[in-house]
Design a protein around this motif. Structure first.
Motif, PDB file in Angstrom:
ATOM      1  N   HIS A 163      -3.506  -5.053  -7.089  1.00 26.63           N
ATOM      2  CA  HIS A 163      -2.760  -5.756  -6.047  1.00 26.63           C
ATOM      3  C   HIS A 163      -1.543  -4.963  -5.579  1.00 26.63           C
ATOM      4  CE1 HIS A 163      -4.952  -9.586  -5.801  1.00 26.63           C
ATOM      5  NE2 HIS A 163      -5.253  -9.361  -7.066  1.00 26.63           N
TER       6      HIS A 163
ATOM      7  N   TRP B 254      -3.112  -2.923  -3.012  1.00 24.93           N
ATOM      8  CA  TRP B 254      -3.384  -3.762  -1.843  1.00 24.93           C
ATOM      9  C   TRP B 254      -2.118  -3.988  -1.020  1.00 24.93           C
ATOM     10  CZ3 TRP B 254      -6.513  -5.791   1.555  1.00 24.93           C
ATOM     11  CH2 TRP B 254      -6.176  -6.961   2.213  1.00 24.93           C
ATOM     12  N   GLU B 255      -0.997  -4.265  -1.662  1.00 22.72           N
ATOM     13  CA  GLU B 255       0.261  -4.474  -0.943  1.00 22.72           C
ATOM     14  C   GLU B 255       0.722  -3.193  -0.264  1.00 22.72           C
ATOM     15  OE1 GLU B 255       1.689  -7.269  -0.335  1.00 22.72           O
ATOM     16  OE2 GLU B 255       0.259  -8.423  -1.518  1.00 22.72           O
TER      17      GLU B 255
ATOM     18  N   PHE C  68      -1.249  -0.909   0.863  1.00 24.97           N
ATOM     19  CA  PHE C  68      -2.130  -0.766   2.025  1.00 24.97           C
ATOM     20  C   PHE C  68      -1.646  -1.624   3.190  1.00 24.97           C
ATOM     21  CE2 PHE C  68      -5.616  -3.136   4.122  1.00 24.97           C
ATOM     22  CZ  PHE C  68      -6.044  -2.145   4.988  1.00 24.97           C
ATOM     23  N   ARG C  69      -1.207  -2.832   2.911  1.00 26.42           N
ATOM     24  CA  ARG C  69      -0.735  -3.710   3.980  1.00 26.42           C
ATOM     25  C   ARG C  69       0.546  -3.183   4.617  1.00 26.42           C
ATOM     26  NH1 ARG C  69      -0.410  -9.800   2.253  1.00 26.42           N
ATOM     27  NH2 ARG C  69       0.018  -9.905   4.486  1.00 26.42           N
ATOM     28  N   LYS C  70       1.401  -2.543   3.831  1.00 24.54           N
ATOM     29  CA  LYS C  70       2.648  -2.009   4.380  1.00 24.54           C
ATOM     30  C   LYS C  70       2.389  -0.760   5.224  1.00 24.54           C
ATOM     31  CE  LYS C  70       5.552  -3.698   0.585  1.00 24.54           C
ATOM     32  NZ  LYS C  70       6.422  -3.299  -0.562  1.00 24.54           N
TER      33      LYS C  70
ATOM     34  N   ASP D 146      -0.712   0.328   6.312  1.00 26.93           N
ATOM     35  CA  ASP D 146      -1.862   0.164   7.201  1.00 26.93           C
ATOM     36  C   ASP D 146      -2.893   1.282   7.007  1.00 26.93           C
ATOM     37  OD1 ASP D 146      -3.287  -1.360   8.979  1.00 26.93           O
ATOM     38  OD2 ASP D 146      -2.518  -0.347  10.757  1.00 26.93           O
TER      39      ASP D 146
ATOM     40  N   PHE E 122      -6.905   1.818   1.906  1.00 30.44           N
ATOM     41  CA  PHE E 122      -7.510   0.621   1.327  1.00 30.44           C
ATOM     42  C   PHE E 122      -8.020   0.932  -0.081  1.00 30.44           C
ATOM     43  CE2 PHE E 122     -10.678  -2.642   0.632  1.00 30.44           C
ATOM     44  CZ  PHE E 122     -10.095  -3.758   1.203  1.00 30.44           C
TER      45      PHE E 122
END
Length: 400
Positions: free
Chosen positions: A99, A102-103, A105-107, A109, A112
């Motif tokens: 996770h 994952w976080e 990746f979200r920051k 972009d 993945f």
């Protein structure tokens, strides 16, 4: 801070730790599969589906977050063989590791999380200890036991061991532990003080200082490239997954590890040598990703400028030396004596200014420009005391 030590587990402990790594890999992939299935079930529109197949998950199903997947671990232990043998906090950290990726990746972009193939999961973490696990020349790992350790430097006084990460290197033939130590002290930012120098990194000379000293570049990979080619050819001719194939792969991995260790030792020794020479160091903020993709990518990757700058910044922080990166654009195309533009191709190794007739080595002139830019970025202090004012500097970095 992190201290890395070599450990020497016996055959049973090695087999146990390798089994733990495989269990961690399976948990990582299982949790990632849950996360991707939940995302794929939300991709199609509400009033239509694919003609072939579609992921169907209840709309009331929550997102498989960190706490949700951590609660599933006791249930998985009842069905998965060997999962009960792994320390519970080690498995929980695997979920946290996923996770965190994952976080990130979200920051950013991009990046993945990917599924881990067999042998790609190479470390596991014990996140907390009530007391120091190191006693004498042994370290006590939960559910593994006492393991001999080479304590080449002791834990400093006032520091407590917070966590221990076990690393597998060279396909499980070498083992290390990264001991994280912590002390509740306040460390102020290092001010600009003392003698200042600028450094220029290059492929002809690895480090060139503004005072004229330089360090030749060692070709760690290129000197052993022939030996590596022979070992890789031998490994390619073995039957895949056979015992001889595994032995050949271990020889290749050990040579890669040897090259990386020599390079890191070279970087650390030169970082400490620079900290012995000056109390303020300025370096170029290089685009190392672009350099590693250019026409000289093999040489740039072998030199590892980015790794050296990261280590230099860390060593400067530990030793109380001020470190700052400056804009690298045009440092080799500007005269440090008169600030005139002097265009040079990559093959021109001598700086010869037509305006002021200043002549020196190209890298030396670039290092002097780095020093000048670094001193220009220094802001005076409000209490009347100035930090290395640029007006009192001398070209070459001998004083500032």
């Amino acid at each position: 801070m992190n201290y890395t030590y070599r450990i020497y587990p016996d055959a049973n402990q090695k087999a146990q730790m390798l089994a733990w790594l495989e269990s961690c890999r399976r948990i990582y992939n299982y949790s990632l599969r849950e996360l991707k299935d939940w995302m794929n079930s939300r991709k199609c529109m509400v009033d239509r589906c694919s003609l072939e197949k579609e992921y169907i998950i209840s709309s009331d199903a929550p997102f498989p977050g960190y706490m949700e997947q951590k609660r599933q671990l006791p249930v998985l232990k009842e069905t998965w063989t060997g999962l009960k043998d792994v320390h519970s906090q080690v498995l929980q950290d695997v979920i946290k590791r996923l996770h965190n990726t994952w976080e990130n990746f979200r920051k950013r972009d991009f990046g993945f999380p990917r599924f881990k193939k067999y042998g790609q999961f190479k470390s596991f973490l014990f996140p907390q200890f009530k007391e120091s696990p190191i006693t004498g020349n042994q370290i006590k790992l939960p559910k593994i036991g006492l393991v001999p350790i080479t304590l080449h430097r002791p834990i400093p006084d006032g520091f407590a061991v917070k966590q221990v990460r076990v690393l597998s290197r060279c396909r499980g033939t070498q083992w290390y532990v990264v001991v994280t130590i912590q002390s509740d002290v306040s460390i102020p930012d290092v001010p600009v003080h003392g003698r200042a120098i600028g450094i220029d990194l290059g492929l002809e000379r690895f480090i060139t200082s503004s005072d004229g000293s330089y360090v030749e570049r060692l070709k760690f990979f290129k000197t052993l490239q022939g030996r590596l080619k022979v070992l890789q050819r031998r490994a390619a001719r073995k039957q895949k997954r056979s015992k001889n194939w595994e032995k050949a792969q271990i020889e290749v991995a050990q040579l890669h590890h040897h090259i990386a260790s020599r390079r890191k030792d070279f970087h650390l020794k030169n970082a400490h040598k620079l900290c012995d020479q000056a109390q303020t160091i300025f370096a170029e903020n290089l685009n190392t990703v672009g350099l590693n993709r250019g026409m000289l990518r093999k040489e740039c990757v072998d030199a590892s400028f980015g790794a050296f700058l990261s280590l230099l910044e860390w060593v400067c922080w530990k030793r109380g030396v001020y470190f700052e990166k400056v804009n690298p654009n045009g440092t080799s195309q500007t005269c440090p004596n008169c600030q005139a533009a002097v265009s040079k191709s990559l093959g021109d190794r001598v700086h010869n200014c037509p305006e002021c007739q200043y002549q020196t080595h190209r890298d030396h002139a670039a290092a002097q420009m780095v020093l000048i830019r670094g001193l220009d970025n220094v802001v005076p202090v409000d209490d009347g005391e100035r930090k290395l004012p640029g007006k009192s500097r001398t070209v070459g970095g001998t004083s500032a």
